[in-house]
Design a protein around this motif. Structure first.
Motif, short mmCIF file in Angstrom:
data_model
loop_
_atom_site.label_atom_id
_atom_site.label_comp_id
_atom_site.label_asym_id
_atom_site.label_seq_id
_atom_site.Cartn_x
_atom_site.Cartn_y
_atom_site.Cartn_z
N VAL A 48 0.85 -1.20 0.00
CA VAL A 48 0.00 0.00 0.00
C VAL A 48 0.89 1.25 0.00
CG1 VAL A 48 -2.04 1.04 1.07
CG2 VAL A 48 -1.36 -1.28 1.71
N ASP A 52 -2.96 5.02 -2.51
CA ASP A 52 -4.09 4.08 -2.48
C ASP A 52 -5.17 4.49 -1.49
OD1 ASP A 52 -2.83 2.34 -4.31
OD2 ASP A 52 -1.58 1.53 -2.69
N ILE A 53 -4.83 5.45 -0.62
CA ILE A 53 -5.78 5.83 0.44
C ILE A 53 -6.44 7.14 0.04
CG2 ILE A 53 -6.05 6.23 2.94
CD1 ILE A 53 -4.98 3.39 2.15
N LYS A 54 -7.68 7.03 -0.46
CA LYS A 54 -8.38 8.23 -0.95
C LYS A 54 -9.52 8.63 -0.03
CE LYS A 54 -7.06 7.77 -5.75
NZ LYS A 54 -6.29 6.51 -5.71
N ASP A 57 -13.21 4.50 2.79
CA ASP A 57 -13.43 3.17 2.23
C ASP A 57 -12.13 2.41 1.97
OD1 ASP A 57 -16.12 3.58 2.34
OD2 ASP A 57 -16.28 4.35 0.27
N ASP A 58 -11.01 3.14 1.98
CA ASP A 58 -9.71 2.48 1.73
C ASP A 58 -9.01 2.07 3.02
OD1 ASP A 58 -9.93 2.86 -1.06
OD2 ASP A 58 -9.34 4.96 -0.80
N HIS A 60 -9.42 -0.28 5.05
CA HIS A 60 -9.15 -1.72 5.20
C HIS A 60 -7.85 -2.15 4.52
CE1 HIS A 60 -10.18 -3.09 1.07
NE2 HIS A 60 -10.84 -1.93 1.06
N LYS A 61 -7.33 -1.32 3.63
CA LYS A 61 -6.09 -1.67 2.92
C LYS A 61 -4.85 -1.51 3.81
CE LYS A 61 -7.89 -0.04 -1.51
NZ LYS A 61 -7.89 1.14 -2.41
#
Lengths: 432, 133
Positions: A48, A52-54, A57-58, A60-61
């Motif tokens: 990650v 990837d973190i927008k 909802d992200d 969990h990544k």
């Protein structure tokens, strides 16, 4: 509708809270990626990047943070600002070498104080109140947290710290304290003393804010009826900053998480998948605003349920139930974290067999911890006094390790029940 | 005379003595002296037997925690002042008594007492010098 410390934030529509959390998550992830090599390495290992973190909802990544991560990086491997920007530390009750140290910038302390201020106002406090803080002051977050909150509210703060019951009651009566902040077991003890001494009419307490250990509804009713107050729960962990992660409102039906500062999640502790609100699982928190030492997806090991239904108090922040257990073997006894492995270490160190049994109970609203220890060939003597002395030094070593008194019982070898060859290590008789 | 004494660790609960005596009976071991010292939750049974090695292996095989230590048996005349005479010798020799108890049997008008001291040899020497054995 009750009173609020920061009404606009505390009663923000849920979509807006989620949006705010998303924005802050993006920012904090970028912050740790840029400033904490340990986090960057963990994220890289999980494949990650901040890109990837927008939004929420992200979440969990992102990889989890565990107590082991914090111990491994002790004392400052997770520090995310230059050290000269940090203005204070607090630390867990853990043992030497296994402590977790949390750093704070002045801004971090202000945010934390605001969270505690919300709890005090939710308990009916304002600038006319006299807040008696008998959580410990020092490394422990309890004293500093509620002290900071009380100052923000503008109440008169009595920084009593813990212990010295005579002095607590004297100040409580002489200065007319109206809000009491301490652990629930100490609150229970204090209320008993107040009733016994016939001071019920001399106190002016109206509310109590009790946290740092698990307590039951029965205990709440007991304290409330004994000294005529309303007792509120407060939750927090040093790893996250201290008390004020969540707090109860006048409804006393769950603790509102300060969602502008923390994201709360429930996961399945085995599969590590996120679970929907209303499902029981392990509680995970992310610091959204902490600058000096933010933790991302911290696994609390507390088993809990989240409830996002509207609350009649007007607050929109999600509520968490009282934690109903642990997903690991840690126990919280008298507000102190106790791992069976710590007790085992002391036993082996002192020449006893590692066959032991821990019995935790609650007597008169106060936690007790007993350890049955199998006598070992190394410790046997024909002199009873010598055995008693060794027992005494074992009690002292346990106290030094755990910070609390443990009652030791020396028992005959092989007398501790074993199931499938393995002893049952912990018996928790507390009904919470 | 220096003797071997076995001390056995026991929890304070009913039936503990019987468990030991049963094992010793089966192994045909005779007990000469017995003494119990107790704290609130546990205690020690101290015994002197005719076959210390055999008794120790029987006890250990059955999971008892036991240890052997040296004690001194002293013949005391079975009349007023008998113990006093011995106690004075020990006191004059400046030897500290950790604990003491009496044997079950008497022989030739002598009651045998068991003394535990830090130095059994010194005790034996001091007594022998005064003709006490």
């Amino acid at each position: 509708m009750g009173k609020f410390y920061q009404q606009e934030t505390e009663c923000m529509p849920r979509e807006e809270i989620r949006k705010l959390q998303g924005e802050r998550l993006v920012r904090i992830v970028k912050h740790v990626w840029d400033n904490v090599p340990y986090y960057k390495a963990k994220m890289e290992a999980a494949g990650v990047t901040p890109d990837d973190i927008k939004g929420l909802d992200d979440l969990h990544k992102l990889p989890f943070t565990s107590k082991e991560d914090l111990r491994e990086t002790y004392p400052d491997g997770m520090l995310a600002v230059p050290k000269n920007q940090a203005v204070r530390i607090h630390s867990t009750s853990g043992t030497t070498g296994k402590r977790v140290v949390k750093y704070y910038t002045q801004e971090d302390i202000d945010c934390w104080s605001e969270c505690c201020a919300r709890a005090i106002v939710a308990a009916g406090g304002d600038e006319n109140d006299i807040v008696q803080v008998c959580y410990g002051y020092g490394l422990f977050t309890g004293g500093a947290g509620l002290d900071g909150g009380s100052h923000k509210v503008g109440a008169l703060t009595l920084p009593m710290s813990s212990g010295n019951t005579d002095r607590q009651i004297q100040f409580m009566t002489d200065l007319g304290a109206t809000i009491l902040c301490c652990t629930p077991s100490y609150a229970a003890y204090l209320s008993e003393c107040i009733v016994e001494r016939g001071y019920r009419d001399k106190i002016r307490l109206k509310a109590g804010i009790f946290g740092a250990e698990a307590w039951s509804e029965e205990m709440r009713h007991d304290i409330e009826s004994k000294i005529g107050i309303k007792a509120y729960d407060i939750y927090g962990l040093t790893e996250l900053g201290g008390p004020g992660v969540s707090f109860e409102c006048e409804e006393q039906k769950g603790m509102h998480v300060n969602e502008d500062h923390y994201i709360a999640e429930i996961i399945n502790p085995k599969t590590l998948e996120q679970l929907p609100n209303g499902t029981q699982g392990e509680l995970v928190f992310t610091n959204l605003t902490h600058q000096a030492f933010p933790v991302i997806r911290y696994r609390t090991r507390d088993i809990c349920v989240l409830n996002d239904a509207p609350c009649s108090c007007g607050r929109t922040h999600i509520r968490m139930a009282k934690p109903m257990g642990r997903s690991d073997d840690m126990m919280i006894v008298k507000g102190v974290n106790v791992f069976p492995s710590q007790i085992e270490t002391v036993l082996i160190d002192q020449g006893y067999s590692p066959n032991y049994q821990i019995i935790v109970d609650r007597v008169n609203n106060s936690d007790t911890i007993d350890v049955n220890v199998e006598m070992s060939p190394e410790r046997i003597s024909d002199n009873l006094g010598r055995i008693a002395e060794m027992e005494k030094s074992l009690v002292a070593a346990l106290k030094a390790m755990l910070g609390i008194y443990v009652k030791v019982h020396l028992v005959a070898p092989k007398s501790i029940t074993r199931s499938e060859g393995k002893a049952v290590r912990v018996i928790d008789k507390r009904k919470i | 005379m220096t003797l071997n004494q076995i001390s056995i660790f026991l929890e304070n609960r009913p039936g503990q003595l019987a468990e030991i005596t049963e094992e010793l009976t089966e192994a045909e071991i005779n007990i000469f002296a017995l003494n119990i010292a107790e704290a609130s939750e546990y205690g020690l049974i101290r015994i002197i037997v005719d076959d210390t090695d055999k008794a120790m292996s029987v006890l250990q095989e059955n999971g008892f925690l036991a240890t052997v230590s040296k004690v001194t048996s002293v013949g005391v005349s079975d009349k007023p002042g008998g113990l006093d005479a011995v106690a004075k010798i020990i006191s004059a020799a400046d030897i500290n008594i950790e604990y003491m108890y009496s044997m079950i049997r008497q022989k030739d008008g002598l009651a045998y007492m068991i003394f535990k001291t830090a130095d059994p040899e010194a005790l034996e020497k001091a007594l022998a010098a005064k003709g006490v054995f």
